[in-house]
Enzyme design. Structure first.
Site, mmCIF file in Angstrom:
data_model
loop_
_atom_site.group_PDB
_atom_site.id
_atom_site.type_symbol
_atom_site.label_atom_id
_atom_site.label_comp_id
_atom_site.label_asym_id
_atom_site.label_seq_id
_atom_site.Cartn_x
_atom_site.Cartn_y
_atom_site.Cartn_z
ATOM 1 N N GLU A 1 -10.725 66.982 11.358
ATOM 2 C CA GLU A 1 -11.654 65.821 11.236
ATOM 3 C C GLU A 1 -12.934 66.349 11.196
ATOM 4 O OE1 GLU A 1 -11.222 62.809 14.222
ATOM 5 O OE2 GLU A 1 -13.424 61.965 13.694
ATOM 6 N N ARG B 1 -21.440 63.268 11.189
ATOM 7 C CA ARG B 1 -22.552 62.977 12.327
ATOM 8 C C ARG B 1 -24.076 63.948 11.818
ATOM 9 N NH1 ARG B 1 -19.041 62.383 17.602
ATOM 10 N NH2 ARG B 1 -17.650 61.305 16.960
ATOM 11 N N LYS C 1 -6.830 54.966 15.937
ATOM 12 C CA LYS C 1 -7.557 55.794 16.917
ATOM 13 C C LYS C 1 -7.708 54.834 18.067
ATOM 14 C CE LYS C 1 -12.096 57.958 17.303
ATOM 15 N NZ LYS C 1 -12.756 59.310 16.986
ATOM 16 N N THR D 1 -15.908 59.430 11.818
ATOM 17 C CA THR D 1 -17.372 58.476 11.955
ATOM 18 C C THR D 1 -17.676 58.031 10.923
ATOM 19 O OG1 THR D 1 -18.060 60.468 13.490
ATOM 20 C CG2 THR D 1 -19.372 58.559 13.270
HETATM 21 C C1 3PG Z 1 -15.161 61.520 18.925
HETATM 22 O O1 3PG Z 1 -15.136 61.087 17.804
HETATM 23 O O2 3PG Z 1 -16.283 61.935 19.152
HETATM 24 C C2 3PG Z 1 -14.005 62.318 19.502
HETATM 25 O O3 3PG Z 1 -13.466 61.230 20.110
HETATM 26 C C3 3PG Z 1 -14.342 63.550 20.303
HETATM 27 O O4 3PG Z 1 -14.569 63.198 21.648
HETATM 28 P P1 3PG Z 1 -14.751 64.478 22.576
HETATM 29 O O5 3PG Z 1 -15.959 65.293 22.020
HETATM 30 O O6 3PG Z 1 -14.730 63.699 23.973
HETATM 31 O O7 3PG Z 1 -13.432 65.285 22.465
#
Ligand code: 3PG
Length: 208
Positions: free
Chosen positions: A39, A43, A127, A67
């Site tokens: 993924e 961001r 999710k 995201t």
């Molecule tokens: C996210 O979308 O931010 C993920 O859940 C990653 O989370 P993490 O950095 O706590 O693994």
């Protein structure tokens, strides 16, 4: 999302990448270490370019976008060639936009009502975000009663240490997280460190 194959390793690396040039090396590292489903989060401004590069140069990777917040994000990631889209929550507009594309959307949920709204739109896999702050494996256990056919990919606060308690649950098909691709290692292009962290995910299995 059920078409994603997690039989080899039920872990989705969640990546924030600042340089599209690094995307190919990072994706190759993850694929070679046994984590082909990746993924790339929207961001950073280069996220879609990174997805395009991985699609073009790392065919063994199954690369999706994270995201994804709205219909315009969805349009961009479809154009980039993403194989799936993941959202931290979901809106009616995003559900409707996803229904107009063939791209698999994994909507985010953190409450029973959000699951029920997703079910109304025909989704059965979500999710669960942010997993640890929102209630962790205890909440997923509780949801197995009313939502027996619903499956989850928890992310947010998952680590190599707490992943097994999630993967032991019958309603969890995989976990997501950034622990195997720490930001400082991505920025430094430290692929050996990421390879080692990713390979250690091979000790994780879902109960299937
Ligand atoms: C996210 O979308 O931010 C993920 O859940 C990653 O989370 P993490 O950095 O706590 O693994």
């Amino acid at each position: 999302m059920n078409h994603l194959d997690f039989t080899a390793c039920p872990v989705v690396p969640v990546i924030r990448i600042d340089s599209a040039e690094q995307a190919v090396g990072l994706a190759r590292t993850l694929v070679d270490a046994g984590l082909p489903t990746i993924e790339i989060t929207l961001r950073t401004p280069v996220a879609c370019s990174a997805i395009e590069r991985i699609v073009a140069e790392v065919p063994a990777a199954v690369v999706g976008a994270g995201t994804v917040l709205n219909a315009e994000d969805l349009r961009r990631v479809v154009a980039a060639g993403a194989r799936f889209a993941i959202a931290p929550g979901c809106t009616d507009a995003l559900y409707r936009a996803a229904a107009q594309t063939s791209l698999a959307l994994l909507p985010g949920v953190a409450t029973a009502s959000e699951i029920m709204r997703g079910l109304e739109y025909g989704h059965q896999t979500f999710k669960f975000f942010p997993a640890e702050p929102a209630g962790g494996s205890a909440l997923l256990k509780a949801w197995a009663g009313p939502f027996a056919n619903v499956r989850f990919i928890p992310t947010g606060g998952i680590t190599i240490a707490n992943a097994p308690k999630y993967l032991a649950l019958p309603n969890v098909i995989a976990v997501g997280g950034s622990w195997m691709a720490p930001q400082d290692a991505v920025v430094a292009g430290d692929w050996p460190r990421i390879a080692q962290l990713a390979r250690s995910c091979q000790t994780l299995n879902n109960r299937a």
